[in-house]
Enzyme design. Structure first.
Site, PDB file in Angstrom:
ATOM      1  N   TYR A 171       0.849  -1.196   0.000  1.00  0.00           N
ATOM      2  CA  TYR A 171       0.000   0.000   0.000  1.00  0.00           C
ATOM      3  C   TYR A 171       0.885   1.246   0.000  1.00  0.00           C
ATOM      4  O   TYR A 171       2.108   1.153   0.000  1.00  0.00           O
ATOM      5  CB  TYR A 171      -0.950  -0.033   1.204  1.00  0.00           C
ATOM      6  CG  TYR A 171      -2.026  -1.078   1.101  1.00  0.00           C
ATOM      7  CD1 TYR A 171      -3.096  -0.911   0.223  1.00  0.00           C
ATOM      8  CD2 TYR A 171      -1.965  -2.252   1.837  1.00  0.00           C
ATOM      9  CE1 TYR A 171      -4.087  -1.874   0.112  1.00  0.00           C
ATOM     10  CE2 TYR A 171      -2.947  -3.221   1.723  1.00  0.00           C
ATOM     11  CZ  TYR A 171      -4.005  -3.036   0.858  1.00  0.00           C
ATOM     12  OH  TYR A 171      -4.983  -3.992   0.740  1.00  0.00           O
ATOM     13  N   CYS A 177     -12.235 -19.717  -0.091  1.00  0.00           N
ATOM     14  CA  CYS A 177     -12.602 -19.498  -1.496  1.00  0.00           C
ATOM     15  C   CYS A 177     -12.487 -18.027  -1.880  1.00  0.00           C
ATOM     16  O   CYS A 177     -12.266 -17.701  -3.045  1.00  0.00           O
ATOM     17  CB  CYS A 177     -14.031 -19.983  -1.733  1.00  0.00           C
ATOM     18  SG  CYS A 177     -15.297 -19.032  -0.837  1.00  0.00           S
ATOM     19  N   ALA A 187     -26.930 -26.756  -0.453  1.00  0.00           N
ATOM     20  CA  ALA A 187     -28.215 -26.064  -0.480  1.00  0.00           C
ATOM     21  C   ALA A 187     -29.224 -26.762   0.422  1.00  0.00           C
ATOM     22  O   ALA A 187     -29.902 -26.124   1.238  1.00  0.00           O
ATOM     23  CB  ALA A 187     -28.741 -25.975  -1.909  1.00  0.00           C
ATOM     24  N   GLU A 240     -31.300 -37.799   1.361  1.00  0.00           N
ATOM     25  CA  GLU A 240     -30.096 -37.794   0.537  1.00  0.00           C
ATOM     26  C   GLU A 240     -29.887 -39.199  -0.034  1.00  0.00           C
ATOM     27  O   GLU A 240     -29.906 -40.197   0.700  1.00  0.00           O
ATOM     28  CB  GLU A 240     -28.881 -37.367   1.365  1.00  0.00           C
ATOM     29  CG  GLU A 240     -27.522 -37.651   0.747  1.00  0.00           C
ATOM     30  CD  GLU A 240     -27.307 -37.053  -0.633  1.00  0.00           C
ATOM     31  OE1 GLU A 240     -26.679 -37.727  -1.475  1.00  0.00           O
ATOM     32  OE2 GLU A 240     -27.792 -35.920  -0.866  1.00  0.00           O
ATOM     33  N   ASN A 262     -21.428 -32.008  -3.808  1.00  0.00           N
ATOM     34  CA  ASN A 262     -20.197 -31.747  -4.554  1.00  0.00           C
ATOM     35  C   ASN A 262     -19.042 -31.268  -3.675  1.00  0.00           C
ATOM     36  O   ASN A 262     -17.919 -31.123  -4.168  1.00  0.00           O
ATOM     37  CB  ASN A 262     -20.457 -30.728  -5.670  1.00  0.00           C
ATOM     38  CG  ASN A 262     -21.151 -31.349  -6.859  1.00  0.00           C
ATOM     39  OD1 ASN A 262     -21.051 -32.558  -7.093  1.00  0.00           O
ATOM     40  ND2 ASN A 262     -21.870 -30.539  -7.629  1.00  0.00           N
TER      41      ASN A 262
END
Length: 662
Positions: free
Chosen positions: A182, A368, A415, A434, A442
C-alpha cells in the site's frame, strides 16, 4: 473448555491496553459498513459488535481513510475519521460502547492511501498517486508522484483521525501500513520509491513517512493510546505484477527478510506498540490474501523472525483457524496474538465456541474468497460465502414464524443442508433425504485434493450441526415423485444438485468424470489428460500432478479459467501459476475429437499418448423431480445446482434466502 487451550485465553497487554485473550479480529476491507457521512452505518456497528459478542479479545476494524483529497476514494465506500468528525465520533461511540460491553477492545485501522494498488473501481477520475511515477498494479497508467506538502498533509490527517478515534471510544489504532504494497509501504520499498529527497534513498528515509505518522499520533493522543502497525517483512516480488510461489527460487525485488527485520527494529524504535505480521504484496497477492492453495499458518515463520527481533507484541494471521496450530504458535513463541480474519466472517462465535469446548460447531472458512475479497473487488461489499449473515446481521436475521411447518428437503448438498439448518433454527420441522451415504454433495469430490480440506470440513460441519439440531435425515434414500405426493409435507424443497457433463470420445472404458477420479472410484493411470480448463479441471490437474502424475490440460478456449468467475484475483492468479510450476502441460484453443487405445486426437492435429481422459467440462442441473411436481405441489422451491449450476456461495445463499422466508 479443553484445558490445553487455556493459554489462548490468557490476557496480554498492547501498550497500556489489556486484551482479555489472544484472539484478534484481523482487519478486513469494511466495504458496505459506512454511511455517506463517513461514519459507521447500522450494518457496520452490528458486524463488529457480533464478533465482540462471539468472544474475540481485540477487534481491529477494516481500513478507514484519513485523507480523501490527495487520493480520492468516494464517500460511502469505507468510514472516514476526518471527513465529518461529528458523524464519525457519534457513530463510533455508539459502536465502541457495544463492543466494550462484551469485554473486548477495539482498534481503528487507518490508511494513508492505496497508491499504485488502488482497486480500479475506486479510482474514479483521479489519477492514482505513488511515491514516484511508477506503473499502476492493475491499470496501464503511470502514477503521479506525491509532493512533500501532500505527505505532510497526510501525516497531519493521521493525527486528526487518531484524535477522533480516541474521542469515539477506540482503545487504540492500527496504521495501514508498511505491508502488502500500500502507499506507505510503497515509500518503504526501493522498487517503488525512486525519490531523491528526504523520503527516498536509505531505509531510514523510506520509513520516514511511517515514522512521522506514529510521532504525530503520539504527540496528539499521548502515550496511553496504542499505535500498532500492519507489517510485511517480506514481499515475494519477482517483478512488477509478478509474484513468487511457495518453494520457488527467485530474486526478491521487494523487501527481503534482512531489510524487513531491520525495518521492524526501526519501526518499534519510532514508537509502534505492536507489529501485525503477514507477508506478500499486491504483486504476489496470494501471500497477502492466501487462498486454499497456501498452507495453513503460512506466516508463522515470519512472525517468529519478527518476534525474535523486537520487544513489542507480535500479531500473526494467515489461515490460523486450527486451534491446535494457534496454541503451538503461542507455545513456540512465534507470536503473541492469533489473528482471525475470514474465520470470523464464517463464524463470529469462533472464540466462544472454542472456549466452551465446542470446536465441532465452528463453521469453517473454505478460503474461497468469493464472498469476501471477490465481492469487495467486484461489488464494493464485504460478505462471506458460507455465512450469508456476515456483514448484514440485522438484514439477514432469522425471521420469526407464526406456525411451524413440516418441510421435505430432497438433496443433502450445501443447499439442502443450509435450508435444513435455517428451517430448524427458526422452529420449522425439516426432513432431509439424501440418496448417497453421506451429506455434502459436490463438497466431497471438490474437497478431495489436500488443498481443499476445508470443503470436507464444511460437509462435516453440516452433518454435525443438523444432528445437534435434531433434524431428521434419511441417507441412502432416493426420493420418487410418489414419496413427495404421499408425504404429509407443508412445503417441499428440491435440491437434487447436478451431474457432470459426459460425452464419448471412443474409449469409454478409460474416460472418466473428474468426480470419479477425485473420489478415487477409478485409477486414472500415470499419464492423464484433463478435458476442460475451468476451475474443476485445473484443480483436478493440480491435484494429480502433486501426486506424481503426468498431466495435460486441453481447453477449447484460448486461456484457462476463462469461464469461471469472478474468482478472487489471488485465487485465480495463484492457480494459473501453480499449473506450470507443477509441470502440467496446457493446450488451449483445441478440442478432443477421438480417443482410441491410448491415443487422444485433437482437432488441431495433435495426438497425445494418455492412459485416461478426464472430463471436466461442466455440470448440468438435475431437476427432473421438480419438473414432474411443479404443477402439483403448491409450496415448492428449487434450490442449488438443481436450479442453476453455480458455486458453493450461491448454493448456500439461495438456500438461506428461501428457508428464512418460509
Amino acid at each position: 473448555m479443553n484445558s490445553k487451550y487455556q493459554k489462548l485465553f490468557t490476557p496480554m497487554q498492547i501498550g497500556n491496553v489489556t486484551v482479555k485473550n489472544r484472539f484478534v479480529m484481523a482487519p478486513m476491507g469494511p466495504l458496505g459498513l459506512s454511511d455517506a457521512l463517513g461514519g459507521w452505518n447500522e450494518r457496520g456497528k452490528e458486524y463488529y459488535t457480533m464478533r465482540a459478542k462471539g468472544g474475540t479479545g481485540l477487534i481491529i476494524t477494516g481500513v478507514t481513510f484519513v485523507d480523501d483529497e490527495v487520493e480520492e476514494h468516494g464517500l460511502g465506500a469505507v468510514a472516514s475519521p476526518t471527513h465529518n468528525p461529528v458523524a464519525f465520533v457519534r457513530s463510533s461511540k455508539e459502536m465502541t460502547e457495544r463492543v466494550h460491553a462484551y469485554g473486548a477492545k477495539i482498534f481503528l485501522q487507518m490508511s494513508g492511501g492505496f497508491g499504485r494498488v488502488t482497486i480500479p473501481t475506486n479510482i474514479g477520475e483521479y489519477p492514482p498517486v505513488a511515491p514516484s511515477p511508477i506503473q499502476h498494479r492493475w491499470l496501464d497508467k503511470t502514477c503521479r508522484e506525491l509532493t512533500v506538502d501532500e505527505i505532510h498533509k497526510i501525516v497531519k490527517s493521521f493525527g486528526d483521525a487518531a484524535v477522533n478515534a480516541k474521542r469515539g471510544g477506540f482503545d487504540g489504532c492500527q496504521i495501514h501500513a508498511v505491508h502488502e504494497g500500500y502507499l506507505i509501504d510503497q515509500f518503504a520499498i526501493s522498487l517503488f520509491n525512486h525519490r531523491t529527497d528526504e523520503y527516498g534513498g536509505s531505509l531510514e528515509n523510506r520509513l520516514r513517512f511511517a515514522k512521522e505518522i506514529v510521532e504525530e499520533i503520539k504527540n496528539r493522543c499521548g502515550e496511553d493510546f496504542p499505535v500498532t502497525l500492519r507489517f510485511s517483512p517480506k514481499s515475494f516480488i519477482k517483478g512488477l505484477r509478478d509474484g513468487a510461489l511457495p518453494g520457488e527460487e527467485f530474486e526478491e525485488k521487494g523487501r527481503d527478510i534482512e531489510e524487513g527485520l531491520k525495518a521492524a527494529e526501526l519501526l518499534v524504535a519510532y514508537g509502534y506498540d505492536a507489529l501485525d505480521v503477514d507477508v506478500g504484496s499486491y504483486d504476489s497477492w496470494w501471500w497477502s490474501h492466501p487462498p486454499m492453495y497456501q498452507k495453513k499458518g503460512l506466516y508463522r515463520p515470519y512472525a517468529r523472525m519478527v518476534k525474535d527481533t523486537v520487544n513489542v507484541p507480535v500479531i500473526c494471521a494467515g489461515r490460523m483457524d486450527n486451534p491446535d496450530m494457534a496454541l503451538e504458535a503461542l507455545e513456540n513463541k512465534e507470536t503473541d496474538f492469533i489473528s482471525l480474519g475470514r474465520p470470523l466472517l464464517a463464524d463470529p462465535d469462533y472464540v466462544n465456541k472454542l472456549r466452551s469446548g465446542k470446536c465441532a460447531s465452528i463453521r469453517p472458512c473454505i478460503s474461497c474468497q468469493e464472498g469476501c475479497m471477490g465481492r469487495v473487488a467486484s461489488y464494493s461489499g464485504l460478505n462471506c460465502a458460507v455465512n450469508p449473515q456476515a456483514a448484514r446481521e440485522q438484514d439477514m436475521a432469522y425471521r420469526p414464524i407464526l406456525k411451524p411447518k413440516t418441510v421435505m428437503i430432497v438433496g443433502g448438498g450445501v443447499a439442502g443442508c443450509e435450508a435444513a439448518r435455517v428451517l430448524s433454527l427458526r422452529g420449522h420441522k425439516p426432513v432431509l433425504f439424501e440418496k448417497s451415504e453421506r451429506l455434502g454433495g459436490n463438497l466431497l469430490p471438490g474437497g478431495a485434493p489436500d488443498f481443499k480440506e476445508d470443503d470436507i470440513a464444511l460437509a462435516d460441519w453440516y452433518a454435525y450441526t443438523l444432528n445437534e439440531l435434531g433434524v431428521e435425515v434419511h441417507l441412502n434414500t432416493a426420493v420418487t415423485s410418489d414419496m413427495v405426493r404421499n408425504g404429509d409435507y407443508d412445503t417441499v424443497l428440491i435440491a437434487t444438485g447436478s451431474a457432470p457433463k459426459l460425452f464419448s470420445l471412443g474409449n469409454d472404458e478409460h474416460t472418466y468424470s473428474a468426480e470419479e477420479v477425485l473420489l478415487e472410484k477409478v485409477d486414472a493411470g500415470d499419464r492423464v489428460t484433463v478435458i476442460g480448463g475451468g476451475l474443476v479441471g485445473c484443480e483436478t490437474a493440480l491435484h494429480l500432478a502433486q501426486r506424481g502424475k503426468k498431466v495435460t490440460i486441453v481447453e477449447a478456449l484460448d486461456k484457462l479459467l476463462a469461464v469461471n468467475g469472478p474468482l478472487c484475483a489471488s485465487n485465480k492468479e495463484m492457480l494459473e501459476r501453480l499449473i506450470p510450476f507443477h509441470h502440467v502441460d496446457v493446450i488451449t484453443g483445441a478440442k478432443a475429437v477421438s480417443f482410441k487405445d491410448t491415443s487422444l486426437t485433437l482437432d488441431n492435429g495433435q495426438t497425445l499418448e494418455t492412459d485416461s481422459v478426464i472430463l471436466a467440462v461442466g455440470y448440468q442441473s438435475e431437476n427432473s423431480l421438480y419438473e414432474e411436481l411443479q404443477f402439483e405441489i403448491p409450496e415448492l422451491y428449487l434450490l442449488g445446482d438443481a436450479k442453476n449450476v453455480s458455486n458453493i456461495m450461491y448454493g448456500i445463499w439461495d438456500a438461506f434466502e428461501v428457508a428464512n422466508n418460509i
